[in-house]
Design an enzyme around this catalytic site. Structure first.
Site, PDB file in Angstrom:
ATOM      1  CG  MET A   1      -7.668  -5.828  10.298  1.00 37.40           C
ATOM      2  SD  MET A   1      -6.586  -7.260  10.043  1.00 37.40           S
ATOM      3  CE  MET A   1      -6.126  -7.654  11.730  1.00 37.40           C
ATOM      4  CD  GLU A   2      -4.603  -2.004   9.453  1.00 35.79           C
ATOM      5  OE1 GLU A   2      -4.299  -3.190   9.657  1.00 35.79           O
ATOM      6  OE2 GLU A   2      -5.311  -1.632   8.482  1.00 35.79           O
TER       7      GLU A   2
ATOM      8  CG  ASP B   1     -11.728  -8.508   0.918  1.00 39.28           C
ATOM      9  OD1 ASP B   1     -10.858  -7.615   0.976  1.00 39.28           O
ATOM     10  OD2 ASP B   1     -12.319  -8.932   1.921  1.00 39.28           O
TER      11      ASP B   1
ATOM     12  N   GLY C   1     -12.247  -4.409   3.139  1.00 42.32           N
ATOM     13  CA  GLY C   1     -13.277  -5.328   2.673  1.00 42.32           C
ATOM     14  C   GLY C   1     -14.642  -4.650   2.695  1.00 42.32           C
TER      15      GLY C   1
ATOM     16  CD  GLU D   1      -2.564  -1.329   2.621  1.00 42.83           C
ATOM     17  OE1 GLU D   1      -3.706  -1.837   2.642  1.00 42.83           O
ATOM     18  OE2 GLU D   1      -1.953  -0.958   3.640  1.00 42.83           O
TER      19      GLU D   1
END
Length: 233
Positions: free
Chosen positions: A175-176, A199, A77, A11
């Site tokens: 997740m961040e 996704d 996602g 990323e």
């Protein structure tokens, strides 16, 4: 200065490749790459997956470099059928979906802070609007503005994704982002989140996740390039 935090190297690589006059400094085991992008001072860092990594990184970035804005850039996602692979979500706010002290009377996702309870960490409106404007210059890409949910779990099950959408009204999960927002809130530093969908709700059976992760990351890099060209920070 604009601080840019990514969870994964894929990323960050595109942004670093575009930067000029770069130098590197390792703090708390993380490499902070300083330089300029379109004439703007930036610092790019890969924090690693997860909320603790992200929060440590954001606090370190703020304490060392005093950025005017922190941007969390990467992939996510989908939690909604309104977005699919390759689409861009600009966060309006972020929530820690796995924060759970409901046994003490809190709501799911609420965080206890010295100044009270916080459910959602609000993104900087001006920065988010400019990110959205820049994202709309991409070809063949749908853009959404909404809530992003963060937690220390890779959510792949469709039912669990839809539950997060129902509970928090979130459009994407990762997740961040909310942990970075949490740190920025405590440090009184504006922040924004841009995520490309890697996704979707179909669980991507037979899809090469790494391939789509790379393609999605390319889009966030293009947006960040445009953002630094137009930003007044």
């Amino acid at each position: 200065m604009i601080g840019i935090i990514c969870a994964m190297q894929v990323e960050a690589d595109g942004i670093i490749a575009l930067a000029e006059n770069t130098s590197s400094e390792v703090i708390n085991g993380m490499s902070f790459i300083s330089g300029t992008l379109n004439g703007r001072d930036i610092v790019v860092v890969v924090c690693g997956e997860g909320k603790v990594n992200a929060a440590i990184c954001a606090a370190t970035l703020i304490n060392r470099y005093s950025p005017d804005l922190v941007v969390n850039s990467g992939v996510a996602g989908a939690l909604s059928p309104l977005v699919s692979i390759g689409d861009i979500v600009i966060a309006s706010k972020a929530v820690e979906h796995d924060m759970n002290i409901t046994a003490l009377g809190y709501k799911q996702g609420e965080v206890s802070l010295p100044d009270g309870k916080v459910m959602f960490f609000e993104c900087d409106k001006d920065a988010s609007s400019l990110l959205e404007k820049c994202a709309r210059e991409l070809d063949d890409t749908r853009i959404a503005r909404g809530i992003i949910a963060s937690g220390d779990i890779f959510v792949s099950d469709r039912r669990k994704r839809l539950l997060l959408n129902d509970r928090f009204g979130a459009m994407a999960c990762e997740m961040e982002g909310a942990a970075i927002g949490h740190a920025c809130y405590c440090c009184k530093t504006p922040f924004a989140i841009i995520r490309a969908i890697s996704d979707d709700l179909d669980e991507n059976k037979g899809v090469d996740f790494v391939k789509f992760c790379s393609l999605a990351a390319e889009k966030t890099v293009k947006v960040m390039d445009l953002f630094t060209k137009e930003s007044q920070i």
